[in-house]
Design an enzyme around this catalytic site. Structure first.
Site, PDB file in Angstrom:
ATOM      1  N   GLU A   1      -8.886   4.418  -2.528  1.00  0.00           N
ATOM      2  CA  GLU A   1      -7.475   3.853  -3.651  1.00  0.00           C
ATOM      3  C   GLU A   1      -8.251   3.519  -4.407  1.00  0.00           C
ATOM      4  O   GLU A   1      -9.044   2.357  -5.019  1.00  0.00           O
ATOM      5  CB  GLU A   1      -6.885   3.067  -2.294  1.00  0.00           C
TER       6      GLU A   1
ATOM      7  N   ASP B   1       0.643  -1.134  -0.244  1.00  0.00           N
ATOM      8  CA  ASP B   1      -0.083   0.340  -0.441  1.00  0.00           C
ATOM      9  C   ASP B   1       0.747   1.390   0.036  1.00  0.00           C
ATOM     10  O   ASP B   1       1.480   1.316   0.783  1.00  0.00           O
ATOM     11  CB  ASP B   1      -0.853   0.322   1.211  1.00  0.00           C
TER      12      ASP B   1
ATOM     13  N   HIS C   1      -3.734  14.433   0.635  1.00  0.00           N
ATOM     14  CA  HIS C   1      -4.402  13.109   1.327  1.00  0.00           C
ATOM     15  C   HIS C   1      -2.803  13.030   2.219  1.00  0.00           C
ATOM     16  O   HIS C   1      -2.804  13.429   3.701  1.00  0.00           O
ATOM     17  CB  HIS C   1      -4.460  11.768   1.309  1.00  0.00           C
TER      18      HIS C   1
ATOM     19  N   ARG D   1      -8.389   4.228  13.080  1.00  0.00           N
ATOM     20  CA  ARG D   1      -7.657   5.284  13.416  1.00  0.00           C
ATOM     21  C   ARG D   1      -6.935   5.501  14.361  1.00  0.00           C
ATOM     22  O   ARG D   1      -6.126   6.046  15.172  1.00  0.00           O
ATOM     23  CB  ARG D   1      -9.391   6.300  13.177  1.00  0.00           C
TER      24      ARG D   1
ATOM     25  N   LYS E   1      -4.858  -1.419   9.790  1.00  0.00           N
ATOM     26  CA  LYS E   1      -4.957  -1.616   8.173  1.00  0.00           C
ATOM     27  C   LYS E   1      -5.333  -3.520   7.935  1.00  0.00           C
ATOM     28  O   LYS E   1      -5.791  -3.072   7.366  1.00  0.00           O
ATOM     29  CB  LYS E   1      -3.522  -1.721   8.075  1.00  0.00           C
TER      30      LYS E   1
ATOM     31  N   GLU F   1     -10.794   4.106   2.974  1.00  0.00           N
ATOM     32  CA  GLU F   1      -9.445   4.913   1.913  1.00  0.00           C
ATOM     33  C   GLU F   1     -10.166   4.669   0.780  1.00  0.00           C
ATOM     34  O   GLU F   1     -10.062   3.519   0.358  1.00  0.00           O
ATOM     35  CB  GLU F   1      -8.263   4.702   2.470  1.00  0.00           C
TER      36      GLU F   1
ATOM     37  N   GLU G   1      -9.974  12.260   7.419  1.00  0.00           N
ATOM     38  CA  GLU G   1      -9.596  13.978   6.450  1.00  0.00           C
ATOM     39  C   GLU G   1     -10.935  14.897   6.079  1.00  0.00           C
ATOM     40  O   GLU G   1     -11.506  15.800   6.592  1.00  0.00           O
ATOM     41  CB  GLU G   1      -8.376  14.083   5.247  1.00  0.00           C
TER      42      GLU G   1
ATOM     43  N   THR H   1      -9.486  -5.638   3.587  1.00  0.00           N
ATOM     44  CA  THR H   1      -9.409  -5.083   2.342  1.00  0.00           C
ATOM     45  C   THR H   1     -10.152  -5.231   1.792  1.00  0.00           C
ATOM     46  O   THR H   1      -9.612  -6.309   0.897  1.00  0.00           O
ATOM     47  CB  THR H   1      -7.583  -4.290   2.286  1.00  0.00           C
TER      48      THR H   1
ATOM     49  N   GLN I   1      -4.415   2.941  14.804  1.00  0.00           N
ATOM     50  CA  GLN I   1      -3.221   3.482  14.384  1.00  0.00           C
ATOM     51  C   GLN I   1      -2.545   4.870  14.948  1.00  0.00           C
ATOM     52  O   GLN I   1      -1.462   4.589  14.899  1.00  0.00           O
ATOM     53  CB  GLN I   1      -4.332   4.070  12.620  1.00  0.00           C
TER      54      GLN I   1
ATOM     55  N   ASP J   1      -9.503   0.476   1.761  1.00  0.00           N
ATOM     56  CA  ASP J   1      -8.578   0.465   2.646  1.00  0.00           C
ATOM     57  C   ASP J   1      -9.328   0.319   4.171  1.00  0.00           C
ATOM     58  O   ASP J   1      -8.798   1.581   4.455  1.00  0.00           O
ATOM     59  CB  ASP J   1      -6.989   0.466   2.704  1.00  0.00           C
TER      60      ASP J   1
HETATM   61 CA    CA Z   1      -3.823   2.899   2.768  1.00  0.00          CA
END
Ligand code: CA
Length: 430
Positions: free
Chosen positions: A210, A135, A142, A246, A262, A208, A373, A266, A249, A242
């Site tokens: 992606e 990844d 971002h 948070r 993570k 996420e 975000e 996915t 993390q 993904d």
């Molecule tokens: Ca990611």
């Protein structure tokens, strides 16, 4: 470009104007249906799937792929290993067979019945057997937004970020296909004012947005792929969600990067849109300042114009609502640079490996590719059309990513990748 890109070409299979799968697309996926077991490879056309195992068995691909069956397989890996000239020949044959001007399949009712199946009757699987999943973190917007939240605007980008495409190794074992629910993980977190960490369900669950690329022919260990030859090792793109915890993390990530926040799940979209199909949508890559080192500098740096959206459906809403609209071309580091960087130390990639882009955010608040975000770390919750608010994803929420390239009168679409958030297993929390 070639005849398969001709915007005037039409299929005898009906394709509505807003379909993601016109004859100019021809994305590959792995499917099964009643009477079509075990899973095999097909191509989406309109609301149908062309069963390539049947077409292959009738000998249509003999010149392109040789004797060994590559489509009567439960994963694309063997086809991916063949490389761009075989991919191009196969695409040419399929486009010709589905062309409204070609009688071979159009006028053969028994072959059509054998080879075409409604998508509504199919079950989709992961497109390749992914040996390794990497990844990246290739969106400057971002990385800047996340860095600003964590370290302040003056130190938003780490000193390495403008010099190399930052990445970490993900976990192939927890990749799932669209439609698979995702369970809220439990883990260790440290609330801001607590003296010690606690254990329990993540309270800050995120997606996420992606885009991932599937690797075609690999490289031998010790042999880097030069940036100008990278495209020959890249087959096609899928949408990637993904999923991220948070709060887990934030506590675990230093100094080695993301781990349990993570690697629990996915999600991938099932249809692989080939880079050949996307050729009409190539654009010059964004300028890079400072100029990267020579091994990352291609003769012709390109990106792709692909609209990307995230939609959220809560248990209390009848319809999903769009929460993000962005574009693949916002990414700072290109696909070719990612592959060249990944292999520059001699790291071998193998057919079917997945390289994901990292969250694709754009420069405006509406184009941010994750809840972290969009809500500025929860400080500005989203208000949905029905009045509900969200600072992070809640149990029962369904997150849908979609994307397409807009052609002249047609769309090269990705379909979607969706997943519903299931509550944490309470037994896990003790
Ligand atoms: Ca990611």
């Amino acid at each position: 470009m070639n005849a398969t890109h001709d915007p005037r070409r039409r299929s005898f299979v009906a394709v509505p104007p807003d379909s993601h799968f016109p004859i100019q697309n021809l994305p590959f996926g792995v499917f099964s249906s009643a009477g079509r077991e075990p899973a095999r490879i097909g191509v989406a056309i309109g609301d149908q799937v062309l069963d390539l195992a049947v077409i292959e068995e009738r000998g249509f691909f003999h010149e392109a792929t040789g004797n060994a069956p590559v489509f009567n397989q439960p994963a694309l890996n063997d086809f991916l290993a063949l490389g761009p000239s075989a991919w191009m020949r196969v695409r040419g044959i399929i486009s010709h067979l589905l062309n409204a001007e070609t009688p071979t399949l159009r006028d053969d009712a028994s072959l059509r019945a054998a080879a075409l199946v409604p998508q509504a009757d199919t079950r989709m699987y992961l497109p390749s057997q992914v040996g390794d999943y990497t990844d990246f973190y290739s969106s400057r917007d971002h990385a800047t937004n996340v860095g600003t939240m964590l370290r302040g605007a003056d130190n938003a980008l780490m000193p390495n970020w403008l010099h190399l495409p930052v990445a970490y190794h993900g976990r192939a074992s927890s990749l799932v296909v669209s439609g698979t629910p995702v369970r809220r993980p439990c883990g260790q977190t440290k609330p801001p004012n607590a003296d010690a960490p606690v254990f329990g369900p993540s309270k800050s669950f995120d997606f996420e947005l992606e885009v991932g690329v599937l690797v075609g022919p690999g490289n031998a260990m010790g042999e880097p792929v030069p940036v100008d030859r990278a495209a020959g090792h890249l087959f096609g793109l899928v949408l990637v969600n993904d999923w991220s915890a948070r709060d887990i993390q934030a506590w675990e990530y230093q100094p080695l990067g993301p781990f349990l926040a993570k690697n629990f799940c996915t999600s991938l979209s099932p249809w692989v849109v080939t880079l050949e199909a996307l050729e009409p949508f190539r654009r010059p890559a964004p300028p890079q300042d400072p100029v990267p080192l020579p091994y990352l500098r291609g003769a012709e740096d390109w990106t792709l114009d692909i609209t990307l959206e995230a939609h959220l459906q809560t248990p209390g809403s009848a319809m999903p609502s769009r929460i993000t609209a962005t574009n693949f071309h916002h990414l700072y580091w290109t696909l070719a640079q990612q592959l060249a960087h990944h292999t520059v130390n001699g790291c071998p990639l193998r057919p079917g490996d997945l390289l994901a882009s990292g969250t694709v955010s754009g420069p405006t608040p509406e184009s941010r590719g994750c809840m972290l975000e969009l809500t500025w770390r929860g400080a500005q919750p989203l208000t949905l059309p029905g009045g509900e608010t969200r600072a992070s994803l809640q149990d029962g929420d369904r997150l849908i990513l979609t994307g397409w390239a807009e052609g002249d009168g047609y769309r090269i679409g990705f379909g979607e990748v969706s997943g519903e958030v299931l509550p944490a297993r309470l037994a896990d929390a003790h």
